[in-house]
Structures are given as C-alpha cells and as structure tokens.
Motif scaffolding. Structure first.
Motif, mmCIF file in Angstrom:
data_model
loop_
_atom_site.group_PDB
_atom_site.id
_atom_site.type_symbol
_atom_site.label_atom_id
_atom_site.label_comp_id
_atom_site.label_asym_id
_atom_site.label_seq_id
_atom_site.Cartn_x
_atom_site.Cartn_y
_atom_site.Cartn_z
ATOM 1 N N GLU A 123 -7.889 11.070 6.562
ATOM 2 C CA GLU A 123 -6.391 11.411 7.452
ATOM 3 C C GLU A 123 -6.455 10.245 8.401
ATOM 4 O OE1 GLU A 123 -6.830 15.235 9.064
ATOM 5 O OE2 GLU A 123 -7.289 15.993 7.211
ATOM 6 N N ASN A 124 -7.611 9.859 8.979
ATOM 7 C CA ASN A 124 -7.358 8.685 9.885
ATOM 8 C C ASN A 124 -7.247 7.306 9.481
ATOM 9 O OD1 ASN A 124 -7.735 10.842 11.753
ATOM 10 N ND2 ASN A 124 -9.980 10.576 11.890
ATOM 11 N N ALA A 125 -7.339 7.352 8.111
ATOM 12 C CA ALA A 125 -7.477 5.590 7.589
ATOM 13 C C ALA A 125 -6.155 4.942 7.734
ATOM 14 C CB ALA A 125 -7.639 5.698 5.954
ATOM 15 N N GLY A 126 -4.993 5.679 8.083
ATOM 16 C CA GLY A 126 -3.590 4.948 8.317
ATOM 17 C C GLY A 126 -3.000 4.420 7.020
ATOM 18 N N HIS A 127 -3.514 4.636 6.027
ATOM 19 C CA HIS A 127 -2.777 4.175 4.679
ATOM 20 C C HIS A 127 -3.388 5.240 3.562
ATOM 21 C CE1 HIS A 127 -7.150 2.556 4.454
ATOM 22 N NE2 HIS A 127 -6.779 2.607 3.130
ATOM 23 N N THR A 128 -2.696 5.201 2.405
ATOM 24 C CA THR A 128 -2.875 6.085 1.481
ATOM 25 C C THR A 128 -4.070 5.529 0.852
ATOM 26 O OG1 THR A 128 -0.609 6.561 1.221
ATOM 27 C CG2 THR A 128 -2.099 6.992 -0.774
ATOM 28 N N VAL A 129 -5.253 6.381 0.807
ATOM 29 C CA VAL A 129 -6.623 5.589 0.277
ATOM 30 C C VAL A 129 -6.627 5.981 -1.330
ATOM 31 C CG1 VAL A 129 -7.997 6.192 2.357
ATOM 32 C CG2 VAL A 129 -7.687 7.997 0.777
ATOM 33 N N SER A 130 -7.427 5.067 -2.004
ATOM 34 C CA SER A 130 -7.775 4.940 -3.185
ATOM 35 C C SER A 130 -8.941 6.047 -3.607
ATOM 36 C CB SER A 130 -8.008 3.700 -3.925
ATOM 37 O OG SER A 130 -8.883 3.325 -3.323
ATOM 38 N N VAL A 131 -8.973 6.389 -4.969
ATOM 39 C CA VAL A 131 -10.172 7.078 -5.295
ATOM 40 C C VAL A 131 -11.332 6.185 -5.080
ATOM 41 C CG1 VAL A 131 -11.212 7.935 -7.594
ATOM 42 C CG2 VAL A 131 -8.855 8.446 -6.928
ATOM 43 N N GLU A 132 -11.408 5.043 -5.329
ATOM 44 C CA GLU A 132 -12.568 4.095 -5.074
ATOM 45 C C GLU A 132 -13.049 4.178 -3.411
ATOM 46 O OE1 GLU A 132 -10.190 3.327 -6.710
ATOM 47 O OE2 GLU A 132 -10.898 2.871 -8.699
ATOM 48 N N GLU A 133 -12.306 4.155 -2.482
ATOM 49 C CA GLU A 133 -12.270 4.268 -1.184
ATOM 50 C C GLU A 133 -12.984 5.518 -0.881
ATOM 51 O OE1 GLU A 133 -9.358 2.279 1.370
ATOM 52 O OE2 GLU A 133 -8.188 3.025 -0.013
ATOM 53 N N ILE A 134 -12.498 6.503 -1.514
ATOM 54 C CA ILE A 134 -13.053 8.011 -1.259
ATOM 55 C C ILE A 134 -14.465 7.867 -1.659
ATOM 56 C CG2 ILE A 134 -12.770 10.411 -1.898
ATOM 57 C CD1 ILE A 134 -9.791 10.001 -1.756
#
Length: 127
Positions: free
Chosen positions: A89-100
């Motif tokens: 939520e706090n990333a400021g961008h749409t995160v990818s599966v790899e980031e998660i």
C-alpha cells in the motif's frame, strides 16, 4: 481451553496447522478498503486485485515443510502477511508479484524463521 477437550499443546498445533481456533474461528486478517482496491502486476503483465489470502497460503505452505519446532505461529503468519500488504500500500506504485515475494521473504527472515524462509524461496521458484 480445556472446555473443548483439548490441551494447550493440542490447541496450538491445531492453530498452526489449520489457522482455526478450537471454536472454529479463523484468525482475522485486516482487510481495509485500500487493500480491497489495491492492484498488483502478475508475471504476464496483467493487473489483478491484491489478495492477502494468497500470501498467507504461500507462507503456510512453506511453514508446513519445516519441523514443528521451527515453524511460525499462525499469528506470525498473519502478521507477516499484513506487513507485506501494508508495504504494498505504501509503495507508491503498483507492485509486481516478484516484489511481493521479496517482501514476504524479508518478513519471514525478520521473524528469525530462516528455515521457513528457505522453504518459501524454494516454493517461490517452483511456482
């Protein structure tokens, strides 16, 4: 606790294995409006709605691969998943599966469960 005919040890085992209390209540996951609307980017490039249950299930799958004494508690699994959701939520961008998945690994290691983290990494690459 004895009212359910189970010892404390049996109750703890059941919670770890199923995520369900002796009374049949699932441990609550925080699902606020922001999490319900949040999107992630799949490996295919498509955007889908973020689902915290997928994180919980992946951690639980890795958790079941290690000896019981090395496992996360169900509370720790939920805590890790909620921390990952908050970070997304706090990333400021749409995160990818790899980031998660990187965030999940970090959270498991932050809880000093390196054996579970190792199995999660293996699970991640098998998927």
């Amino acid at each position: 606790m004895e009212a359910y005919g189970l010892s404390r040890t049996q109750i703890a085992r059941r919670r770890r294995k199923t995520g369900v209390s002796p009374a049949g209540h699932r441990l609550a996951l925080k699902r606020d409006e922001a999490t319900k609307r949040m999107k992630i980017i799949k490996r295919s490039g498509t955007e889908v709605v973020f689902d915290i249950d997928k994180i919980v299930n992946a951690i639980r799958a890795a958790n079941l691969e290690v000896e019981e004494s090395s496992r996360l508690t169900d509370r720790q699994v939920v805590y890790a998943a909620q921390n990952v959701a908050e970070a997304c939520e706090n990333a400021g961008h749409t995160v990818s599966v790899e980031e998660i998945q990187d965030l999940v690994e970090d959270e498991i290691m932050r809880l000093d469960c390196y054996e579970v983290a190792r199995h999660y990494i293996i699970y991640r690459y098998v998927q």
